[in-house]
Design an enzyme around this catalytic site. Structure first.
Site, PDB file in Angstrom:
ATOM      1  N   ASP A   1      -4.775  -2.260  -3.686  1.00  0.00           N
ATOM      2  CA  ASP A   1      -5.446  -1.415  -2.692  1.00  0.00           C
ATOM      3  C   ASP A   1      -6.512  -0.586  -3.399  1.00  0.00           C
ATOM      4  O   ASP A   1      -6.285   0.570  -3.783  1.00  0.00           O
ATOM      5  CB  ASP A   1      -4.416  -0.511  -1.989  1.00  0.00           C
ATOM      6  CG  ASP A   1      -3.444  -1.310  -1.134  1.00  0.00           C
ATOM      7  OD1 ASP A   1      -3.837  -2.366  -0.600  1.00  0.00           O
ATOM      8  OD2 ASP A   1      -2.288  -0.881  -1.005  1.00  0.00           O
TER       9      ASP A   1
ATOM     10  N   LYS B   1      -1.560  -8.715  -4.070  1.00  0.00           N
ATOM     11  CA  LYS B   1      -1.771  -8.540  -2.635  1.00  0.00           C
ATOM     12  C   LYS B   1      -3.158  -7.963  -2.383  1.00  0.00           C
ATOM     13  O   LYS B   1      -3.471  -6.854  -2.819  1.00  0.00           O
ATOM     14  CB  LYS B   1      -0.704  -7.618  -2.046  1.00  0.00           C
ATOM     15  CG  LYS B   1      -0.816  -7.487  -0.536  1.00  0.00           C
ATOM     16  CD  LYS B   1       0.392  -6.787   0.045  1.00  0.00           C
ATOM     17  CE  LYS B   1       0.260  -5.290   0.075  1.00  0.00           C
ATOM     18  NZ  LYS B   1      -0.746  -4.778   0.999  1.00  0.00           N
TER      19      LYS B   1
ATOM     20  N   LYS C   1      -2.396  -8.463   8.237  1.00  0.00           N
ATOM     21  CA  LYS C   1      -1.573  -8.034   9.390  1.00  0.00           C
ATOM     22  C   LYS C   1      -2.270  -8.370  10.709  1.00  0.00           C
ATOM     23  O   LYS C   1      -2.520  -7.489  11.541  1.00  0.00           O
ATOM     24  CB  LYS C   1      -1.271  -6.539   9.320  1.00  0.00           C
ATOM     25  CG  LYS C   1      -0.447  -6.147   8.109  1.00  0.00           C
ATOM     26  CD  LYS C   1       0.000  -4.703   8.174  1.00  0.00           C
ATOM     27  CE  LYS C   1       0.762  -4.288   6.940  1.00  0.00           C
ATOM     28  NZ  LYS C   1      -0.057  -4.227   5.719  1.00  0.00           N
TER      29      LYS C   1
ATOM     30  N   ASP D   1      -3.660  -9.924  17.366  1.00  0.00           N
ATOM     31  CA  ASP D   1      -4.710 -10.111  18.382  1.00  0.00           C
ATOM     32  C   ASP D   1      -4.213 -11.181  19.350  1.00  0.00           C
ATOM     33  O   ASP D   1      -3.078 -11.647  19.228  1.00  0.00           O
ATOM     34  CB  ASP D   1      -6.020 -10.529  17.677  1.00  0.00           C
ATOM     35  CG  ASP D   1      -7.259 -10.073  18.457  1.00  0.00           C
ATOM     36  OD1 ASP D   1      -7.272 -10.235  19.699  1.00  0.00           O
ATOM     37  OD2 ASP D   1      -8.214  -9.581  17.822  1.00  0.00           O
ATOM     38  N   ILE D   2      -5.044 -11.612  20.275  1.00  0.00           N
ATOM     39  CA  ILE D   2      -4.596 -12.649  21.198  1.00  0.00           C
ATOM     40  C   ILE D   2      -4.401 -13.966  20.420  1.00  0.00           C
ATOM     41  O   ILE D   2      -5.015 -14.153  19.358  1.00  0.00           O
ATOM     42  CB  ILE D   2      -5.593 -12.834  22.372  1.00  0.00           C
ATOM     43  CG1 ILE D   2      -6.969 -13.241  21.844  1.00  0.00           C
ATOM     44  CG2 ILE D   2      -5.657 -11.584  23.235  1.00  0.00           C
ATOM     45  CD1 ILE D   2      -7.933 -13.664  22.939  1.00  0.00           C
ATOM     46  N   PRO D   3      -3.540 -14.851  20.915  1.00  0.00           N
ATOM     47  CA  PRO D   3      -3.210 -16.063  20.153  1.00  0.00           C
ATOM     48  C   PRO D   3      -4.431 -16.861  19.702  1.00  0.00           C
ATOM     49  O   PRO D   3      -4.494 -17.308  18.543  1.00  0.00           O
ATOM     50  CB  PRO D   3      -2.338 -16.871  21.130  1.00  0.00           C
ATOM     51  CG  PRO D   3      -1.676 -15.819  21.965  1.00  0.00           C
ATOM     52  CD  PRO D   3      -2.702 -14.739  22.149  1.00  0.00           C
TER      53      PRO D   3
ATOM     54  N   ARG E   1      10.060   2.200  -4.487  1.00  0.00           N
ATOM     55  CA  ARG E   1       9.795   3.336  -5.361  1.00  0.00           C
ATOM     56  C   ARG E   1      10.841   3.394  -6.460  1.00  0.00           C
ATOM     57  O   ARG E   1      12.028   3.553  -6.174  1.00  0.00           O
ATOM     58  CB  ARG E   1       9.842   4.658  -4.559  1.00  0.00           C
ATOM     59  CG  ARG E   1       8.678   4.820  -3.592  1.00  0.00           C
ATOM     60  CD  ARG E   1       7.363   4.976  -4.339  1.00  0.00           C
ATOM     61  NE  ARG E   1       6.223   5.113  -3.457  1.00  0.00           N
ATOM     62  CZ  ARG E   1       5.466   4.109  -3.007  1.00  0.00           C
ATOM     63  NH1 ARG E   1       5.738   2.866  -3.350  1.00  0.00           N
ATOM     64  NH2 ARG E   1       4.421   4.335  -2.229  1.00  0.00           N
TER      65      ARG E   1
ATOM     66  N   GLN F   1       5.460   6.595   2.521  1.00  0.00           N
ATOM     67  CA  GLN F   1       6.520   5.638   2.846  1.00  0.00           C
ATOM     68  C   GLN F   1       7.764   6.394   3.307  1.00  0.00           C
ATOM     69  O   GLN F   1       8.268   7.254   2.595  1.00  0.00           O
ATOM     70  CB  GLN F   1       6.866   4.770   1.616  1.00  0.00           C
ATOM     71  CG  GLN F   1       5.724   3.903   1.135  1.00  0.00           C
ATOM     72  CD  GLN F   1       5.417   2.724   2.065  1.00  0.00           C
ATOM     73  OE1 GLN F   1       5.908   2.648   3.189  1.00  0.00           O
ATOM     74  NE2 GLN F   1       4.583   1.811   1.603  1.00  0.00           N
TER      75      GLN F   1
ATOM     76  N   GLY G   1       2.550  -0.816  -4.994  1.00  0.00           N
ATOM     77  CA  GLY G   1       1.161  -0.411  -5.146  1.00  0.00           C
ATOM     78  C   GLY G   1       1.025   0.817  -6.017  1.00  0.00           C
ATOM     79  O   GLY G   1       0.915   0.730  -7.250  1.00  0.00           O
TER      80      GLY G   1
HETATM   81  O1  C5P Z   1       1.347   2.033  -2.663  1.00  0.00           O
HETATM   82  P1  C5P Z   1       2.534   1.413  -2.001  1.00  0.00           P
HETATM   83  O2  C5P Z   1       3.538   0.842  -2.988  1.00  0.00           O
HETATM   84  O3  C5P Z   1       3.175   2.301  -0.971  1.00  0.00           O
HETATM   85  O4  C5P Z   1       1.902   0.143  -1.234  1.00  0.00           O
HETATM   86  C1  C5P Z   1       2.605  -0.607  -0.300  1.00  0.00           C
HETATM   87  C2  C5P Z   1       1.729  -1.709   0.195  1.00  0.00           C
HETATM   88  O5  C5P Z   1       2.463  -2.494   1.129  1.00  0.00           O
HETATM   89  C3  C5P Z   1       0.464  -1.267   0.916  1.00  0.00           C
HETATM   90  O6  C5P Z   1      -0.562  -2.158   0.497  1.00  0.00           O
HETATM   91  C4  C5P Z   1       0.752  -1.452   2.386  1.00  0.00           C
HETATM   92  O7  C5P Z   1      -0.394  -1.905   3.089  1.00  0.00           O
HETATM   93  C5  C5P Z   1       1.787  -2.570   2.374  1.00  0.00           C
HETATM   94  N1  C5P Z   1       2.737  -2.589   3.500  1.00  0.00           N
HETATM   95  C6  C5P Z   1       3.597  -1.544   3.799  1.00  0.00           C
HETATM   96  N2  C5P Z   1       4.459  -1.631   4.866  1.00  0.00           N
HETATM   97  C7  C5P Z   1       4.511  -2.751   5.604  1.00  0.00           C
HETATM   98  C8  C5P Z   1       3.674  -3.828   5.304  1.00  0.00           C
HETATM   99  C9  C5P Z   1       2.800  -3.716   4.210  1.00  0.00           C
HETATM  100  O8  C5P Z   1       3.575  -0.530   3.091  1.00  0.00           O
HETATM  101  N3  C5P Z   1       5.394  -2.860   6.596  1.00  0.00           N
END
Ligand code: C5P
Length: 239
Positions: free
Chosen positions: A17, A39, A68, A71-73, A183, A192, A212
């Site tokens: 990110d 990712k 993610k 949208d419509i199919p 974490r 989170q 991330g």
């Molecule tokens: O920095 P962190 O470890 O919180 O990053 C988590 C990553 O996972 C982010 O890129 C976020 O977009 C993604 N993500 C999430 N929850 C979800 C799906 C994807 O945190 N349900």
């Protein structure tokens, strides 16, 4: 034969990110060989588009494209057709888009592209559901959506580490479970709300962990990634 450390590394996905290719590339330099997949999410893809995927592929990493789609199919089907050409291994769609959208996404995906259904954002807690008119607890919502994702052909499911067992029960053994919201003990949880440690996620049955900020924000990202890989390896050894 792969070593247990290599097997643990394959399960770690770094969330790239970052705002631009330069920042992404220098982070990849620092963690080379230490994680299984990268990712590419909305921040980098919005800024740089397919070039972001190509940059990661050129560096020898597999790509998890986290768009993610919701949208419509017909629109999601077209987007998956476009994504087939990018070379990513995994692509996310949002299960909130419903059965027809999920079926359309899975029908269009090439054999090399695994469609992953995102159940509920890991940043959402129980208090966030009533204002968006979602009834039920996060566990109930995730269980129902995981079952729908498996029924419609998704090869994997994205959920919080708190809901791995629920997802496995609802979706069966044939799907991969991918959990963000990871974490290491003592790390800042940030936004989170349904987070857990790498070892508890592996013990509960996660196949891949998305991490991330605990890696990107570390003074030494390589050491942070290695510490998480060690924790994954130890948890796998105990299984
Ligand atoms: O920095 P962190 O470890 O919180 O990053 C988590 C990553 O996972 C982010 O890129 C976020 O977009 C993604 N993500 C999430 N929850 C979800 C799906 C994807 O945190 N349900």
């Amino acid at each position: 034969m792969k070593t247990t450390t290599e097997q643990a590394r394959e399960r770690l996905i770094l969330a790239l990110d970052v705002p631009d290719l330069e920042t992404g590339s220098s982070l990849l330099n620092r963690i080379e060989g230490r994680v299984g997949l990268i990712k590419v999410g909305l921040e980098l893809f919005t800024a740089c588009g397919p070039a972001a995927v190509q940059m990661v592929l050129d560096r020898g990493f597999k790509v998890f494209l986290d768009l993610k789609l919701h949208d419509i199919p017909a629109t999601v089907a077209g987007s998956v057709r476009s994504a087939n050409a990018l070379g990513a291994s995994m692509l996310t769609v949002h299960t909130g888009g419903g059965r027809a959208m999920l079926e359309a996404a899975c029908a269009e995906a090439s054999d090399d592209l695994k469609i992953l259904g995102v159940t509920l954002l890991t940043s959402m807690g129980p208090e966030d559901l009533p204002p968006v008119a979602i009834s039920g607890t996060p566990s109930e919502v995730v269980g129902a959506r995981a079952q729908l994702a498996a029924e419609t052909g998704c090869g994997g499911i994205v959920c919080s580490p708190k809901e791995i067992r629920i997802v496995r029960e609802a979706a069966g053994q044939n799907v991969s479970i991918i959990t963000p919201g990871i974490r290491p003990t003592g790390a800042d949880v940030g936004d989170q709300k349904r987070a857990a440690t790498p070892s508890s996620a592996i013990a509960d049955g996660a196949d891949y962990l998305v991490v991330g900020r605990p890696i990107r924000g570390a003074t030494d990202p390589a050491a942070a990634a290695d510490a998480i890989v060690d924790e994954i390896r130890e948890a796998l050894d105990k299984k």
